[in-house]
Scaffold this active site. Structure first.
Site, short mmCIF file in Angstrom:
data_model
loop_
_atom_site.label_atom_id
_atom_site.label_comp_id
_atom_site.label_asym_id
_atom_site.label_seq_id
_atom_site.Cartn_x
_atom_site.Cartn_y
_atom_site.Cartn_z
N LEU A 1 0.80 -1.34 0.39
CA LEU A 1 0.12 -0.23 0.07
C LEU A 1 0.76 1.38 0.16
O LEU A 1 2.02 1.22 0.58
CB LEU A 1 -0.64 0.15 1.55
CG LEU A 1 -1.67 -0.84 1.13
CD1 LEU A 1 -2.06 -0.71 3.15
CD2 LEU A 1 -2.96 -1.11 0.28
N ARG B 1 38.08 11.68 9.34
CA ARG B 1 39.77 11.19 9.73
C ARG B 1 40.43 11.16 10.84
O ARG B 1 40.11 11.75 11.61
CB ARG B 1 40.63 11.84 7.89
CG ARG B 1 40.40 11.53 6.87
CD ARG B 1 40.63 12.07 5.89
NE ARG B 1 42.87 12.19 5.32
CZ ARG B 1 42.60 12.71 4.78
NH1 ARG B 1 42.69 14.33 4.27
NH2 ARG B 1 44.59 12.31 5.00
N HIS B 2 41.41 10.21 10.72
CA HIS B 2 42.51 10.33 11.98
C HIS B 2 42.95 11.77 11.97
O HIS B 2 42.80 12.39 10.73
CB HIS B 2 43.72 9.08 12.08
CG HIS B 2 44.04 9.77 10.09
ND1 HIS B 2 45.20 10.13 10.39
CD2 HIS B 2 44.25 9.09 9.09
CE1 HIS B 2 45.70 10.34 8.99
NE2 HIS B 2 45.09 9.61 8.31
N ASN C 1 51.88 12.33 6.45
CA ASN C 1 51.10 13.54 6.11
C ASN C 1 51.50 15.50 6.00
O ASN C 1 52.13 15.41 4.86
CB ASN C 1 49.52 13.56 6.53
CG ASN C 1 48.52 12.84 6.74
OD1 ASN C 1 47.38 13.08 7.77
ND2 ASN C 1 48.27 11.88 5.57
N ARG D 1 47.42 5.81 13.25
CA ARG D 1 47.14 7.16 14.00
C ARG D 1 45.30 7.18 13.88
O ARG D 1 44.78 8.20 14.59
CB ARG D 1 47.12 7.61 12.07
CG ARG D 1 47.13 7.36 10.96
CD ARG D 1 47.32 7.76 9.88
NE ARG D 1 47.28 7.67 9.03
CZ ARG D 1 47.58 5.72 7.97
NH1 ARG D 1 48.30 5.26 8.26
NH2 ARG D 1 47.24 5.91 6.53
N GLU E 1 43.74 1.59 5.57
CA GLU E 1 43.88 3.01 4.53
C GLU E 1 44.24 2.12 2.77
O GLU E 1 44.98 0.54 3.76
CB GLU E 1 45.14 3.77 4.72
CG GLU E 1 44.98 4.84 3.83
CD GLU E 1 43.87 5.33 2.79
OE1 GLU E 1 42.83 4.90 3.30
OE2 GLU E 1 43.77 6.56 2.68
N HIS F 1 40.16 6.55 7.30
CA HIS F 1 41.70 7.26 6.34
C HIS F 1 41.12 7.76 4.95
O HIS F 1 39.86 7.64 5.07
CB HIS F 1 42.18 6.28 6.35
CG HIS F 1 43.23 5.31 7.19
ND1 HIS F 1 44.02 5.74 7.29
CD2 HIS F 1 42.30 4.20 7.94
CE1 HIS F 1 44.56 4.69 8.49
NE2 HIS F 1 43.46 4.43 8.94
#
Lengths: 435, 470
Positions: A13, A222-223, A229, A272, A292, A357
């Site tokens: 329905l 993310r971490h 990085n 991390r 990751e 990640h």
């Protein structure tokens, strides 16, 4: 894994969640790599009958209305045929009430003629609270009711439901025993599953049995910024930089302020994300599946080094970032497969914070926001930014919250020249700045 | 909120990062996937005799243990056989046999008590209570017990009216039961059918209305239909998914490794090399063997690695590649010989020998990780019928351990030699294994656990069990 295409047919329905299920299921199947499309007959009707007047259109003795509705169903089925036969589709979701055995027989015959398998998904619900909430969430905003006020719309819609009730023939245990179907009762309290034919139907049943509509929020981030990085290196298993640790603290404060009931926190098994979670001072679960993407031979390299040592690979990746697999590593496509159990569990859960990640977050986000394989690897998931996802109507509301701690940019856009023959500068044009 | 310095340490065996300070947050043993169970779960079978309850109990238990959920079956019939040494006939099961009723009730209670012990003292997480449990009264006793102890309950009811299925069931598992050891076939069948009648009188199936608050799955006619009610949590969801994918259609699963590879020859692990000349010979022989078996509708699966694909190519049939079937990732030890691993990573080498199942190679995987990765393969194997899986040593060990119910301790040492096909046929409650050597020489790649697994051991002690190679 599918040979014959599959036609999924909703039954129920109005205001029983058929379109919600259709869209969600379609999103899931596409994400796991099964080309799927939904065909909403109501949409066809709206295109045919430009202006919706009232529930009278759906009255069972409105012959004109019945004719148009039948035509719309046929038009939709025609498009289904085209999608599954000529356009490489593997699953089509035929979203309509399909409440009479006669209509369902027509569809079954159509499928047989074209070599499609059929799987029915019926939603049965008599809880007035659920139906009301449904109407509020998705019907009031429908194109059918743009010119009505809330009370008018609700009243009309209730009468619309009534039009279907008399002729509703639910899937029957005996009469329909040879059909393949799942009957969802009371939004998942109970399920009746009949004659699952193959792998894809089995996955569909499993998925439908794990989703729920309890309001909740999913937080993705993310971490904190890592030492790698900062140096512009990918992969590895480094710890947080000072700014990353600062982010972890702020994340903790943010979570506390949000005052989320019964929040689950998940991390990967990489240092991390765990360091980030440790700053929250709450229990968390580690998932290897959230690790990751494995960059194989390129692990711990800077983009400049990848260009230097593996220029061919670097170009191939830019050509098809979704399917490209690092030598001895993974592709985004592999990542999606590995993340499927995480998505399944996210569907089961309520409030969850996932600390993961860049590539992983892109995959998860693509699932929630229905992004294609082409868009997925370029979704923006900056460091130190929490995405708060709240399911609403047929989709997901996204709030982006930057926690005010600076971090390097790790997003590399697709450069213009993706040819293997390109110059190094052309390849490195879009590499973000780093130490 | 305290800002404790987030110092992490990596557990050397499993490579899991844990906080330096032992906190209440990390009392759970690290593993590849979160452990989703808090309260232990009692899985309670329901159904008339010969409805497949024990088959389901054993199979489900095997699956749960394999994926890492400690599970045990408690078969009340077994308790009854221990209490009443000799089975006379069906009269024992008559609903008006008071003496027998007392014994049967005591057996059920004894089994329940053992369930409690399993959960409390033996770290069990799931217990399968395998009995007919066909009356509401009996089920109430179980529910009470579970409630008093904080256990979750999930019922599995098997309903079947097909006389053919029941007859086949009786033939497969009842005729050879200790109860019928001194009977001839017809006697046993007649007696068993009368036994079933005894239960039918008092059988109250789970009721969709009265029992709507319970969590259960009803399986109709060996899986053509299912009714699922109130799945509470992750483990129940997994159980339902598993039960909906298994079937009892006779079929055969063939497991083998790729043909001998170039790296195998020189004693190196991992990598992505091609077949050696003998490996190619094996591929040819495998093709001949498969043809000779005349297997209807055989599916062939390989990994994404060159050596399994080259092997499958020689079969001349369609095959499907699964990345999940790739060999265990040896991380930094990829492409090394054991001698090189000992020379460069002596501590890792020792840790691996200490706990080969949980040991994770640096930047690589553990057997435990492999099992998680292979779970979708097992699920699809359950759905399929005749399948040939061409895979790798560690992968084959994991798959074999699932089919043969081997523990985590035994799994990494299962013998899976090159050029040998294992033919697995489900029979009764288990799996018949036929080992078929295709008579093509190959190196031995099986390294037994050495006597000395201490980090302090001498290199010779570590390398004592390394098989010969070039």
């Amino acid at each position: 894994m599918t040979n014959c295409p599959t036609l999924i047919v909703t039954v129920g329905l109005p205001a029983r969640g058929k379109t919600y299920i259709s869209k969600k299921l379609t999103r899931y199947l596409n994400w796991i790599g099964v080309p799927t499309k939904e065909f909403n007959v109501g949409q066809y009707r709206r295109e045919c009958v430009k202006i919706y007047k009232s529930f009278e259109f759906f009255s069972p003795d409105n012959e004109e209305g019945l004719k148009i509705r039948k035509q719309c169903a046929s038009a939709a089925l025609n498009d289904v045929r085209q999608y599954l036969t000529d356009e490489g589709g593997q699953v089509a979701v035929f979203d309509a009430t399909n409440t009479t055995r006669e209509r369902r027989d027509t569809i079954t015959r159509f499928a047989e003629q074209n070599g499609f398998k059929v799987f029915f998904v019926e939603s049965v619900c008599e809880d007035p609270a659920v139906i009301n909430e449904n109407i509020v969430q998705v019907k009031l905003g429908s194109p059918d009711y743009t010119h009505c006020n809330t009370d008018e719309a609700v009243e009309d819609f209730m009468k619309r439901i009534k039009c279907y009730e008399n002729s509703y023939q639910t899937l029957d245990e005996v009469l329909d025993r040879d059909l393949s179907y799942i009957k969802i009762i009371d939004v998942g309290r109970r399920y009746l599953v009949n004659r699952v034919q193959d792998h894809i139907q089995s996955r569909i049943v499993y998925y439908l049995m794990n989703i729920h509509i309890t309001p909740r929020s999913i937080y993705l981030c993310r971490h904190g910024e890592s030492d790698m990085n900062v140096k512009g290196r990918i992969g590895g298993d480094s710890g947080l930089s000072l700014r990353g640790k600062d982010f972890a603290r702020r994340l903790g404060q943010f979570i506390q302020k949000q005052d989320i009931s019964d929040l689950k926190v998940w991390t990967s098994q990489m240092k991390r994300t765990i360091q980030t979670a440790e700053g929250l001072n709450v229990p968390y679960e580690q998932w290897k599946a959230l690790n990751e993407i494995d960059a194989g031979v390129c692990e711990e390299m800077m983009y400049e080094e990848i260009q230097d040592h593996h220029p061919l690979e670097f170009a191939l990746r830019d050509q098809d970032k979704y399917r490209y697999r690092y030598p001895k590593g993974e592709s985004y496509e592999d990542l999606v497969q590995r993340l499927e159990p995480v998505i399944m569990e996210l569907e089961r859960q309520e409030n969850v914070l996932v600390i993961c990640h860049q590539a992983v977050m892109r995959c998860l986000l693509a699932y929630f926001l229905d992004k294609s394989a082409e868009e997925l690897p370029y979704l923006k998931c900056p460091l130190h930014t929490v995405l708060k996802l709240t399911p609403v109507a047929y989709g997901c509301k996204v709030e982006s919250i930057f926690l005010n701690v600076d971090a390097v940019n790790t997003h590399r856009d697709r450069p213009e020249n993706v040819e293997v023959s390109r110059m190094a500068e052309e390849a490195l044009y879009t590499v973000p700045a780093h130490q | 909120m305290s800002h404790k310095q987030t110092k992490l340490t990596q557990n050397p065996l499993q490579k899991i990062w844990v906080p330096w300070m032992s906190s209440k947050l990390s009392r759970r043993r690290g593993s590849s996937v979160p452990q989703f169970t808090n309260s232990p779960t009692m899985i309670v079978m329901v159904g008339l005799p010969a409805r497949g309850k024990t088959y389901i109990s054993k199979k489900l238990t095997r699956y749960l243990n394999w994926i890492g959920v400690p599970t045990k079956v408690f078969n009340v019939g077994q308790y009854r056989r221990d209490a009443v040494r000799t089975y006379k006939n069906f009269e024992f099961f008559r609903p008006d046999n008071e003496e027998a009723m007392k014994i049967r009730k005591a057996c059920a209670r004894s089994a329940l008590s053992d369930v409690g012990t399993y959960f409390m003292l033996e770290h069990g997480q799931a217990a399968v209570f395998d009995a007919t449990n066909t009356t509401r009264e009996r089920r109430e006793i179980i529910l009470s017990y579970a409630k008093d102890n904080g256990y979750k309950v999930f019922f599995i009811e098997s309903i079947c009216d097909d006389p053919e299925i029941i007859a086949e069931n009786i033939k497969q598992v009842k005729l050879s039961s200790p109860d019928y050891i001194d009977c001839d076939k017809e006697e046993a069948v007649a007696d068993f059918l009368k036994r079933i009648e005894c239960y039918k009188v008092t059988y109250v199936p789970l009721d969709d209305d009265k029992d709507s608050h319970l969590s259960y799955i009803k399986i109709f006619n060996v899986g053509s239909r299912y009714l699922v009610n109130r799945v509470q949590d992750h483990i129940q969801s997994r159980i339902v998914y598993y039960l909906m994918n298994i079937h009892v259609t006779p079929r055969t699963i063939y497991l083998c490794r790729h043909g001998e590879s170039e790296l195998n020859l020189v004693g190196r692990i991992g990598g992505d090399s091609g077949l050696s000349p003998r490996g190619s010979q094996f591929a040819g022989a495998l093709g001949k063997y498969i043809k000779s078996q005349s297997i209807p509708d055989l599916k062939v699966w390989t990994s994404h690695m060159k050596r399994t694909i080259q092997t499958a190519e020689a079969l001349g049939v369609a095959y499907e590649q699964w990345k999940a079937l790739n060999e265990i990732d040896a991380g930094v030890c990829e492409d090394l010989t054991y001698e090189e691993i000992q020379a460069n990573y002596p501590e890792e080498f020792a840790l691996r020998d200490q706990d080969k199942y949980r040991y994770r190679y640096p930047k690589g995987e553990s057997y435990e990780d492999l099992v998680q990765r292979l779970e979708p393969v097992i699920m699809e194997l359950e759905r399929q019928e005749n399948v040939l899986v061409v895979c790798h040593q560690a992968v084959m060990r994991c798959l074999l351990a699932y089919f043969l119910d081997k523990s985590a301790e035994e799994l990494p040492y299962l013998k899976c030699p090159l050029h040998t096909v294992l033919k697995l046929t489900p029979v009764a409650y288990g799996c018949k294994v036929e080992s078929v050597s295709l008579n093509i020489e190959a190196v031995n790649t099986h390294r037994d656990r050495p006597a000395n697994v201490e980090v302090s051991r001498e290199p010779e002690e570590a390398l004592l069990t390394v098989p010969d190679h070039i």
